[in-house]
Structure formats: C-alpha cells, structure tokens
Scaffold this active site. Structure first.
Site, PDB file in Angstrom:
ATOM      1  CE  LYS A 187      -3.945  -2.336   2.054  1.00 45.92           C
ATOM      2  NZ  LYS A 187      -4.917  -2.415   3.160  1.00 45.92           N
ATOM      3  CG  ASN A 188       5.455   2.595  -0.813  1.00 44.46           C
ATOM      4  OD1 ASN A 188       5.363   3.603  -1.493  1.00 44.46           O
ATOM      5  ND2 ASN A 188       6.542   2.300  -0.127  1.00 44.46           N
TER       6      ASN A 188
END
Length: 294
Positions: free
Chosen positions: A102-103
């Site tokens: 989730k970067n």
C-alpha cells in the site's frame, strides 16, 4: 565504523545532517543505521552524483523506508543515466510491493517502468497476486494500477471473468464492483440495453444477500444519466424484494427515489417513514428527505 563511515569507497563524502534547528521540539528516534544512511544520501543528492554507489545507496534507503519519495525519484534518474536493466528493476519493484503493497511510491515507480519498457505483459498477473494476499483484496493501489494498464494497453479481454472470480471470492468486495463498472463503462457504449444487462447482473447478487450494499450501489450507478422509468423491471424487482425483505434499507432507499421520480408522494412518504425507524443511523437524513416531500 559504520556502514558507510570509515569505508574507503565513501571517504570522499561528508555526511549531511538534517537541519532540525538547535533545539528540536520533538526529535524522531531514528536508528543510528537510518541516520547514517540518510546523511550519506543527502550528501549524494547535494552533489547530484550519478554513480553505481549512488544507485546502491538508493536501494538501501528504500529498504529502510519504502515510502521515501525522493529515493524513488532519484533512483529513476539513475536508472536512465546508468542504463540499468529494466527487467531486473521490475523484479526489485515487485519484491518491494509485496512487502509494502500500500505504498504510493512503489506503484508509481512500477508504472514508470512499464512505460519505459512499453511492456505490460506481467501487470495483470502481478496485480492479481497482490489482490490475493491476505486481507488485501481491496488494495486501492493494485486496483488503480490494473485499471491504468487495462486502459493504456487495451487489455480488456477476459477482464469481466476476472471480476466474476473476485466476486465469487467475496461478493461484498466493493472494489470488485467498482472495477466491474469501470470495465463495463469502458468496453460498451452504456446503452439502455447494456445497462439493463448489468442491472440484472446486480440483482442476481442482491437476491443472494439483499443487505449487501455493494450491488445496490452498482445498480444505482447504472441508472445515473437516465431515469428509473427507463428500466421498468427495476421498480418491479425492488417492490418484490421489499415484500420478501421488509427491513432491507437499501431497497427502500431506491424506492424513495423511484416514487419521487414518479411523483407518487404518498408512497415516497411511506418509505421515508419506514426508513426513519429502520435505518437508525441515517434516521435524521430520512426525516429531512420526508420534509422535502411534505
């Protein structure tokens, strides 16, 4: 001796400390390794050095903080300058994305790589892999990347089958419903017939779990830009479901809109009264809607 300090290869570099002032109010408790790495990274940035050691340093920075935007940006500069192997870089990007799915930065870097290679062949399989990770089936970044790939490279074939697979795994996955709308609206002219087909599809899932909000939202979205009266079976289906599932607030909500569109104030008010008592969280909203009718 640190990781860089005292090492001959880095002897010409003077580490650059961050400017936090003489008395920082809330200093962050960085590890010594992190502080040293970042101090050398700042020094390399200041020099704008384009070298193999700078390339390796970016990997170290990213390993310690995958969300470091500057490290990814500088790595892309070095990627082109040093003519690095794009396929190997994609592998590095994949490993980082699995560890940090989730970067924002890693997904942007991946898009840049795909554009540089002009090769999206691994992307659908990779995004599916990420979405299959535990508790990650709604990963916004993976869905957004997949949608970009589909649209940029016209890879629509078989995508509805993929959506069906995700819905069969979890029919409450609102991301999968959103993706279906994206695919349908991108691959059809969204004619009345196209919308009716999808409305029927939505109701096929609603009948299995009438309190699942996702397919209800999907149906409402399909009507936008047209009128409920353009789809006569929609009203009939909602009234039929209301008879079977009296406390389905999603059904009553649509019926309020249908009756308002028809000008049937009596039925709209009755549904509002029902929702005021049954949809407790939004009872004040339904009280307001009722006031706009009466």
């Amino acid at each position: 001796m640190g990781k860089y300090a005292g090492v001959e290869e880095w002897a010409d570099i003077t580490p650059l400390e961050p400017h936090e002032g003489p008395n920082p109010i809330v200093p962050i408790a960085y590890t010594d390794e992190f502080k040293e790495t970042m101090n050398y990274f700042r020094a390399i940035l200041q020099k704008d050095e384009r070298s193999e050691r700078a390339w390796e340093l970016t990997e170290d920075v990213i390993d310690q903080n995958p969300a470091n935007y500057t490290a990814w940006y500088y790595r892309r500069i070095l990627l082109k300058e040093l003519q690095k192997d794009l396929s190997k870089e994609l592998e590095f990007c994949s490993e980082t994305a699995v560890d940090s799915p989730k970067n924002y930065q890693v997904w942007h870097h991946r898009r840049c790589l795909v554009e540089l290679m002009n090769d999206p062949s691994k992307e659908l399989e990779f995004t599916e892999h990420i979405l299959d990770l535990d508790e990650d089936s709604k990963n916004y970044h993976a869905w957004a990347h997949r949608q970009w790939v589909l649209k940029a490279y016209n890879l629509w074939d078989g995508e509805l089958s993929f959506v069906d697979k995700k819905l069969n795994e979890d029919f409450r996955n609102n991301s999968a419903w959103n993706h279906r709308y994206f695919v349908v609206s991108s691959t059809t002219k969204m004619t009345k017939e196209d919308r009716q087909k999808e409305i029927d599809f939505g109701f096929s899932w609603i009948k299995k779990a009438p309190n699942n909000q996702s397919p209800w939202n999907y149906v409402v979205g399909l009507v936008k830009g047209m009128k409920y009266s353009d789809f006569p079976t929609l009203k009939e289906t909602c009234e039929e479901l209301k008879g079977k599932f009296a406390f389905c607030t999603h059904c009553s909500s649509i019926l309020v809109d249908i009756y308002c569109e028809e000008g049937n104030e009596e039925k709209a008010l009755a549904e509002c009264d029902h929702l005021i008592s049954s949809d407790v969280i939004r009872s004040k909203y339904w009280t307001y809607r009722k006031s706009t009718l009466s």
